[in-house]
Every structure is written in C-alpha cells, then in structure tokens.
Write an enzyme that holds these catalytic residues in place. Structure first.
Site, short mmCIF file in Angstrom:
data_model
loop_
_atom_site.label_atom_id
_atom_site.label_comp_id
_atom_site.label_asym_id
_atom_site.label_seq_id
_atom_site.Cartn_x
_atom_site.Cartn_y
_atom_site.Cartn_z
NE ARG A 273 37.94 48.06 10.35
CZ ARG A 273 38.63 46.94 10.58
NH1 ARG A 273 38.47 46.30 11.71
NH2 ARG A 273 39.49 46.48 9.70
CG ASP B 275 32.05 46.14 1.56
OD1 ASP B 275 32.94 47.00 1.65
OD2 ASP B 275 32.06 45.26 0.68
NE ARG C 178 35.10 51.94 0.63
CZ ARG C 178 36.06 51.06 0.38
NH1 ARG C 178 37.27 51.30 0.77
NH2 ARG C 178 35.79 49.95 -0.25
#
Ligand code: CP3
Length: 357
Positions: free
Chosen positions: A51, A87, A38
């Site tokens: 985002r 993901d 991550r």
C-alpha cells in the site's frame, strides 16, 4: 519486499482441503473451517508494504496485485478459504458513479444520485467491461491456489450498495438512503431493481471466472426496521441471489446488526448466514433453522491477550457444539490493529480444538 511477499504460491498450503465448501453444504468435516473477513488488509505488514506503493483502487484494478494480496494471508496462516481481493464499491463506477478512496477518510462517491432523474440516468456498463479486472484476478487466483483452498468471490448487497451510492460514502444515519426509501418508494424500487440485477450478474460472472463460493455483504442491513428491511431491502437481495444461483456454488449472506431480522434473512436464498457478535451463535442458529452458520467472534477480541481470545473463541465453538455447517469467522472484518500472532493462534486453535481425526 519481505520473504512473505516474494514466496511463490507453491510455498504455502502443503495439503489440500475443502472443509469450507463441505461446511457450506452442511456436510461433515475433519475440523471446523476458518477464514476471516478482511483477512487481507492493513494488519498485515506485507499488505502495508504494498500500500506504500499503490493505492487501494490500483491494487484492485491490477489483477496481478489483487492476486498477490489475496495470497498474502494464505501464505501466513492455515486458512481454509481465500477471498478475492476487491471491494464492494467497485461495482458502482459501471453505473456512472465516480468512486475514490481518500486517504484516511474512506470511500467517496462524487456524484451521489439524489433525485429521481439521477437514478433514471444511471448507467449499466457490462460487468466484464467495468469489473473485468476482478474476474481476471479470480482466474489468476484459481490457478495459483491450484485446488488446495477454495476461492470466495463477493459483492455488496443491493441495500448496502444503495446506501453508499446515495450517501456518497460512509454514513452514520443513512439520511439520504432512508429518506429516499421513506419519501419516494418508487424511485427507491427503481434503484434497487437495478442494483439487484447488477449484483446478481456480477456474482454469476465471478463464479463463471472460477469463484467456488459467493458472499453477499449487506453490512448495513441492521440499519432498517425489520418491516422496512422485509419490504425494501430483502426482496432485492433475494433477486440477486436468485440470479447467482444459476452458478451452482454455495452462497453466503453477511450482515451486521441482524439479530432482529435473522428469520427474514433465512428466506434470502443463501446457504450460509454470517452473524455478528451481538447474538449468541446457538440462539442465532435456532432462528436460522436448516442453514449453515458463519461467525461470530467480535473482531475487537483479537486486539487483546491470547488467553482472552481463546476463551471467547471457545465460547463460539461451544455454542456451535460440533454441529455440521459451522464456519468459524469474525462477526465483521479484521481490524487494522490486530496482532498477526493472534490471527495465527486463532486459526491453529480452531482447527486443533475441533479436530475429528
Ligand atoms: O475480506 C477480504 O480480505 C477481501 C477484501 C475486502 C475489501 N473490502 C478490501 C478493502 C472486502 C471483502 C471488502 C468489502 C467491503 N468494502 C465492505 C463489506 C464488508 C464490511 O466491512 O462491512 C464494505 C462496507 C466496503 C467499503 C469500504 N472499503 C470501506 C468503508 C473502506 C474504508 C474503510 C476501511 O475499513 O478502511 C474500504 C477500503 C478497503 N477495502 C480496505 C480494504 C482492505 C482498507 C483500505 C486500505 O487499504 O486503505
């Protein structure tokens, strides 16, 4: 956008290194390689800025945006490997499972397959069709990295993917997944065989698109008893790795809560085993034998003051004791509250403390 998000790929990574790939093969390196699970994500202002404009699935499904996020930590830190931004759950929609990420609530699978008929009815869309966006992002990232740092591709392991699919999202006790495994092992086997083939083909496709190493995330492997893990999860991980093997690139296995099953994981076929912080690295290594080892700093350590971070990083390095085949990483992903400065100092410190030139 900040300078960090607009700087082109040439603004980073002045010199090339392949320490990460050398360490995967347990060859000598000039300094211990470090990358962080991550490493792209919410602790970075550049990621949070993106985002605000796009949701996570939009980023993953748009190769140019996935490329941008993959490169963000490479511009900010002297990391030894990039990991493609994707993901583990994007593999599920190709099986007919509807995925969304609810803000602040994590992933949701809207139609979890709970009965045997649901499992039999699962789709198996071609990899290129269902996750072609990630394969394209890999091609772009290889071009942008230009051989200066290796690129890691990844997939969820069959067990962890099955947990998300059956639970319909994150879970505390895995009652649906374990319930199926305990009560209907035939249906479980059907589901897991399908997962294993799909995971294997996905990993292989990523390597063909340019990924130079492949990590299989079995985040919840530690939720099973060792004998259930051996009987009902490990064989399918092994099968996925066997398929991906054809690519000829190093394969890394990641799990958490694995202290009691490391000698089993050692037989998965992976070249590198990532361990969490609940076991000393040297003790883990003695159970893994001839494999390379990745880990294993507690991610929460990175929330504290630098002297405490350094002391704990030094403990990990002391336990690795300069052996070939150590890749420094966290025991799990970087937490959103992590200060950027601690990440920068950790990367510098691991390189400096282990420099052999
Ligand atoms: O390591 C990297 O930098 C690559 C990116 C990456 C993501 N997910 C992006 C992401 C990787 C390697 C993953 C793997 C993943 N996804 C795992 C295995 C590793 C692990 O953490 O155990 C799992 C279990 C998932 C499933 C998942 N994705 C959950 C449970 C969540 C929500 C919870 C959370 O941490 O936010 C996600 C969302 C997600 N995937 C985020 C990122 C950066 C954060 C979401 C956001 O930006 O809003």
């Amino acid at each position: 956008m900040s300078a960090e998000t607009t700087a082109g790929p040439t603004a980073m990574l002045a010199s090339a290194n392949d320490r990460f790939l050398s360490a995967c093969r347990r060859e000598p390196v000039d300094a211990t390689p470090i990358w962080l699970m991550r490493q792209a994500g919410r602790y970075m202002p550049a990621y949070r800025a993106l985002r605000e404009r796009y949701d996570i699935l939009e980023i993953i499904r748009t190769p140019e945006l996935a490329l941008e996020v993959t490169l963000q930590p490479m511009r900010a830190f002297d990391l030894d490997a990039a990991i493609i931004f994707a993901d583990i759950l994007t593999l599920l929609p190709g099986m007919g499972l509807e995925l969304s990420f609810a803000r602040g609530e994590g992933p949701v699978i809207h139609n979890p397959p709970r009965r045997r008929a649901d499992i039999d009815a699962l789709a198996d869309a071609p990899i290129e069709e269902s996750v072609g966006f990630t394969l394209e992002a890999i091609r772009l990232a290889r071009g942008a990295l230009d051989g200066r740092r290796p690129l890691i591709g990844f997939s969820g392991a069959p067990f962890t993917l099955a947990c998300y699919a059956l639970e319909g999202g994150s879970s505390r006790h895995y009652t649906h997944a374990k319930g199926l495994l305990f009560d209907d092992p035939v249906a479980w086997d059907t589901l897991m065989r399908r997962m294993a083939e799909r995971v294997g083909r996905y990993l292989l496709a990523q390597a063909e698109a340019g990924a130079q190493a492949l990590q299989i995330f079995d985040s919840w492997a530690g939720a099973l008893s060792p004998s259930d893990y051996r009987a009902h999860a490990l064989p399918y991980t092994r099968r996925a790795i066997e398929i991906a093997r054809a690519a000829g690139v190093p394969i890394l296995h990641f799990g958490t809560g694995t202290a009691g099953i490391l000698s089993d994981i050692a037989t998965s076929g992976a070249d590198v085993v990532s361990v969490d912080w609940a076991i000393d690295l040297d003790r883990a290594w003695s159970q893994l034998g001839d494999l390379a080892v990745q880990g294993n700093l507690d991610p929460v350590v990175l929330l504290g003051d630098w002297p405490a971070v350094q002391a704990r990083a030094d403990d990990v390095l002391a336990r690795a004791a300069g052996r070939t085949g150590h890749i420094f990483n966290l025991g799990h992903g970087v937490l959103p509250a992590t200060p950027m400065d601690n990440v920068r100092r950790l990367v510098e410190h691991v390189h400096q403390a282990t420099s052999r030139v």
